[in-house]
Write a protein that holds these residues in place. Structure first.
Motif, PDB file in Angstrom:
ATOM      1  N   PHE A 151     -31.576  59.433  54.851  1.00  0.00           N
ATOM      2  CA  PHE A 151     -31.259  60.781  55.341  1.00  0.00           C
ATOM      3  C   PHE A 151     -29.760  60.969  55.601  1.00  0.00           C
ATOM      4  CE2 PHE A 151     -31.828  63.982  58.982  1.00  0.00           C
ATOM      5  CZ  PHE A 151     -31.855  65.056  58.126  1.00  0.00           C
ATOM      6  N   HIS A 152     -29.145  60.053  56.348  1.00  0.00           N
ATOM      7  CA  HIS A 152     -27.718  60.141  56.651  1.00  0.00           C
ATOM      8  C   HIS A 152     -26.927  59.024  55.974  1.00  0.00           C
ATOM      9  CE1 HIS A 152     -28.057  62.857  60.479  1.00  0.00           C
ATOM     10  NE2 HIS A 152     -28.363  63.474  59.345  1.00  0.00           N
ATOM     11  N   ASN A 153     -27.343  58.666  54.776  1.00  0.00           N
ATOM     12  CA  ASN A 153     -26.672  57.623  53.993  1.00  0.00           C
ATOM     13  C   ASN A 153     -25.633  58.295  53.104  1.00  0.00           C
ATOM     14  OD1 ASN A 153     -25.917  55.712  52.065  1.00  0.00           O
ATOM     15  ND2 ASN A 153     -27.935  54.736  52.062  1.00  0.00           N
ATOM     16  N   PRO A 236     -33.896  54.448  62.991  1.00  0.00           N
ATOM     17  CA  PRO A 236     -32.664  53.664  63.096  1.00  0.00           C
ATOM     18  C   PRO A 236     -31.499  54.363  62.399  1.00  0.00           C
ATOM     19  CG  PRO A 236     -34.501  52.300  62.357  1.00  0.00           C
ATOM     20  CD  PRO A 236     -34.952  53.714  62.282  1.00  0.00           C
ATOM     21  N   GLY A 237     -30.308  54.241  62.985  1.00  0.00           N
ATOM     22  CA  GLY A 237     -29.111  54.820  62.387  1.00  0.00           C
ATOM     23  C   GLY A 237     -27.888  54.456  63.196  1.00  0.00           C
ATOM     24  N   ASP A 242     -25.709  61.218  65.298  1.00  0.00           N
ATOM     25  CA  ASP A 242     -25.982  62.210  66.333  1.00  0.00           C
ATOM     26  C   ASP A 242     -24.719  62.926  66.792  1.00  0.00           C
ATOM     27  OD1 ASP A 242     -28.584  61.449  66.108  1.00  0.00           O
ATOM     28  OD2 ASP A 242     -28.868  60.949  68.224  1.00  0.00           O
ATOM     29  N   LEU A 243     -23.699  62.172  67.137  1.00  0.00           N
ATOM     30  CA  LEU A 243     -22.474  62.810  67.619  1.00  0.00           C
ATOM     31  C   LEU A 243     -21.826  63.625  66.503  1.00  0.00           C
ATOM     32  CD1 LEU A 243     -20.467  63.336  69.840  1.00  0.00           C
ATOM     33  CD2 LEU A 243     -19.324  61.178  69.280  1.00  0.00           C
ATOM     34  N   GLY A 244     -21.822  63.103  65.295  1.00  0.00           N
ATOM     35  CA  GLY A 244     -21.228  63.831  64.179  1.00  0.00           C
ATOM     36  C   GLY A 244     -21.947  65.126  63.873  1.00  0.00           C
ATOM     37  N   ASP A 245     -23.270  65.108  63.968  1.00  0.00           N
ATOM     38  CA  ASP A 245     -24.038  66.327  63.716  1.00  0.00           C
ATOM     39  C   ASP A 245     -23.787  67.365  64.801  1.00  0.00           C
ATOM     40  OD1 ASP A 245     -25.787  67.693  61.954  1.00  0.00           O
ATOM     41  OD2 ASP A 245     -27.454  67.371  63.329  1.00  0.00           O
ATOM     42  N   MET A 246     -23.575  66.907  66.034  1.00  0.00           N
ATOM     43  CA  MET A 246     -23.203  67.850  67.102  1.00  0.00           C
ATOM     44  C   MET A 246     -21.853  68.474  66.814  1.00  0.00           C
ATOM     45  SD  MET A 246     -24.563  66.185  70.678  1.00  0.00           S
ATOM     46  CE  MET A 246     -24.746  64.463  70.267  1.00  0.00           C
ATOM     47  N   MET A 304     -20.579  64.835  54.524  1.00  0.00           N
ATOM     48  CA  MET A 304     -21.879  64.608  53.910  1.00  0.00           C
ATOM     49  C   MET A 304     -22.613  65.927  53.682  1.00  0.00           C
ATOM     50  SD  MET A 304     -24.958  61.985  54.901  1.00  0.00           S
ATOM     51  CE  MET A 304     -25.138  62.613  56.557  1.00  0.00           C
ATOM     52  N   GLN A 305     -22.542  66.833  54.650  1.00  0.00           N
ATOM     53  CA  GLN A 305     -23.236  68.101  54.476  1.00  0.00           C
ATOM     54  C   GLN A 305     -22.582  68.952  53.390  1.00  0.00           C
ATOM     55  OE1 GLN A 305     -26.233  68.715  56.105  1.00  0.00           O
ATOM     56  NE2 GLN A 305     -26.286  70.184  54.425  1.00  0.00           N
ATOM     57  N   ALA A 306     -21.255  68.892  53.301  1.00  0.00           N
ATOM     58  CA  ALA A 306     -20.563  69.592  52.216  1.00  0.00           C
ATOM     59  C   ALA A 306     -21.023  69.051  50.861  1.00  0.00           C
ATOM     60  CB  ALA A 306     -19.052  69.427  52.363  1.00  0.00           C
ATOM     61  N   LEU A 307     -21.133  67.740  50.746  1.00  0.00           N
ATOM     62  CA  LEU A 307     -21.619  67.126  49.510  1.00  0.00           C
ATOM     63  C   LEU A 307     -23.033  67.586  49.183  1.00  0.00           C
ATOM     64  CD1 LEU A 307     -20.527  63.360  49.657  1.00  0.00           C
ATOM     65  CD2 LEU A 307     -19.683  65.118  48.084  1.00  0.00           C
TER      66      LEU A 307
END
Length: 358
Positions: A151-153, A236-237, A242-246, A304-307
């Motif tokens: 998911f966040h890889n 797991p991550g 979490d902080l980056g998504d905030m 990552m979200q831009a990608l």
């Protein structure tokens, strides 16, 4: 409006349409959600249909939540962890007509927000996400199964981008050339992460992975944080998830759907509130490497979200719902602008972080 809910779903939890009131609620795009109000009880419940197109292994989610709930109950019994209600047969999920359902207790006198209005809300939300991770600091994250693998890889997301780039029609590549160039130039973010990823003091933790404001319940009157909700993606991550998504979702007054890029700015006061709230819970357990990467967490998640938006545009818009053909490209532009804003304000943002790490 009449709600067509399979009676067998209600029966799995000991109810019928005759002894319960049903309302469809929520603004989420993934799971269908209902509020159940039993006529003979004071309690209310949340009933959710799990979207198996996104969550392909619902039982893994159920197992994760049970393991965490058991740990929290034994170590921090006063903490409000929203554990699913068992079916009449004692199962964590109801399986009815090839669909998975779960029931959760409704938390009275609370509210969830779709949009951040002030810094206090950002502080309280960040504090709640940090608190959950802190309480689970000694929980063995390897016991959890990823509910969405990769998911966040970021390495995976970059690989998906390059594959889309190699197969996309010339027209789409032409329309998105500046964003493609931006994505390739910013690959240093992935390379930087890789240089840290094998450090022994950069551990896997139990992370929520979806820390938007709507996934925290706030007290109706005081707007203080009460608990974290929507735990499907808890797995797991790295703490940067979490902080980056905030940072990605709290710092700008406008969402990724804003097309006027002049409006895409970093709100420094919201950054300070977010960092202060999160570190008030987490700074005591963060390692030295993690402390170095606080600001980087925002870069990681925004890139990552831009990608992901750009990849979906190149693939012909097959994942994210759109209202017009170039919306995912516009979303990518938005996120690259937000990433630029984070870099442009880096010194001031880092100063805020250092103040809150003391």
């Amino acid at each position: 409006m009449e709600i067509n809910l399979d009676p067998e779903v209600l029966k799995a939890y000991g109810y019928t349409k005759e002894n319960i009131k049903i309302n469809q609620i929520g603004t989420g795009l993934i799971n269908r959600t209902y509020l159940l109000s039993p006529l003979s009880e004071d309690k209310k419940y949340i009933l959710q249909n799990i979207n198996t197109s996104v969550f392909k292994n619902p039982q893994a989610i159920a197992n994760n939540l049970k393991a965490i709930a058991d740990y929290i109950a034994s170590t921090y019994p006063d903490y409000l962890f929203i554990k699913p209600v068992s079916t009449v047969d004692g199962d964590e999920l109801a399986y009815v007509n090839n669909e998975y359902w779960r029931m959760l207790p409704f938390v009275a006198n609370t509210t969830s927000l779709d949009v951040l209005d002030n810094e206090k809300q950002a502080y309280e939300a960040a504090k709640q996400f940090g608190k959950l991770s802190r309480l689970l600091n000694k929980f063995d994250a390897s016991k959890l199964e990823p509910s969405i693998p990769g998911f966040h890889n970021l390495a995976l997301r970059f690989e998906q981008f390059t594959l889309a780039l190699s197969t996309a029609p010339k027209e789409l590549k032409g329309l998105s050339k500046p964003q493609i160039d931006d994505a390739l130039e910013r690959k240093y973010i992935l390379d930087f992460f890789k240089s840290y990823s094998h450090r022994v003091d950069f551990p896997d933790r139990v992370m929520h992975h979806d820390t938007k404001i709507s996934n925290v319940l706030l007290d109706n009157e005081t707007f203080e944080g009460v608990c974290v909700i929507d735990l499907d993606t808890i797995m797991p991550g790295k703490f940067i998830s979490d902080l980056g998504d905030m940072m990605r979702t709290y710092l700008c007054a406008f969402s990724e759907n804003e097309t006027d890029l002049d409006k895409v700015k970093i709100r420094l006061s919201f950054f300070e509130a977010t960092v202060k709230g999160y570190l008030s819970e987490m700074k005591s357990i963060l390692t030295e490497t993690e402390k170095e990467l606080v600001l980087f967490s925002g870069k990681y998640m925004i890139y990552m979200q831009a990608l992901r938006f750009l990849t979906d545009f190149l693939n012909g818009n097959i994942y994210y719902p759109i209202n017009y053909q170039t919306q995912n490209l516009d979303r990518a532009k938005n996120q690259f602008k937000l990433l630029s804003e984070l870099s442009a304000n880096e010194k001031e943002l880092q100063d805020i972080i250092e103040e809150n790490l003391v």
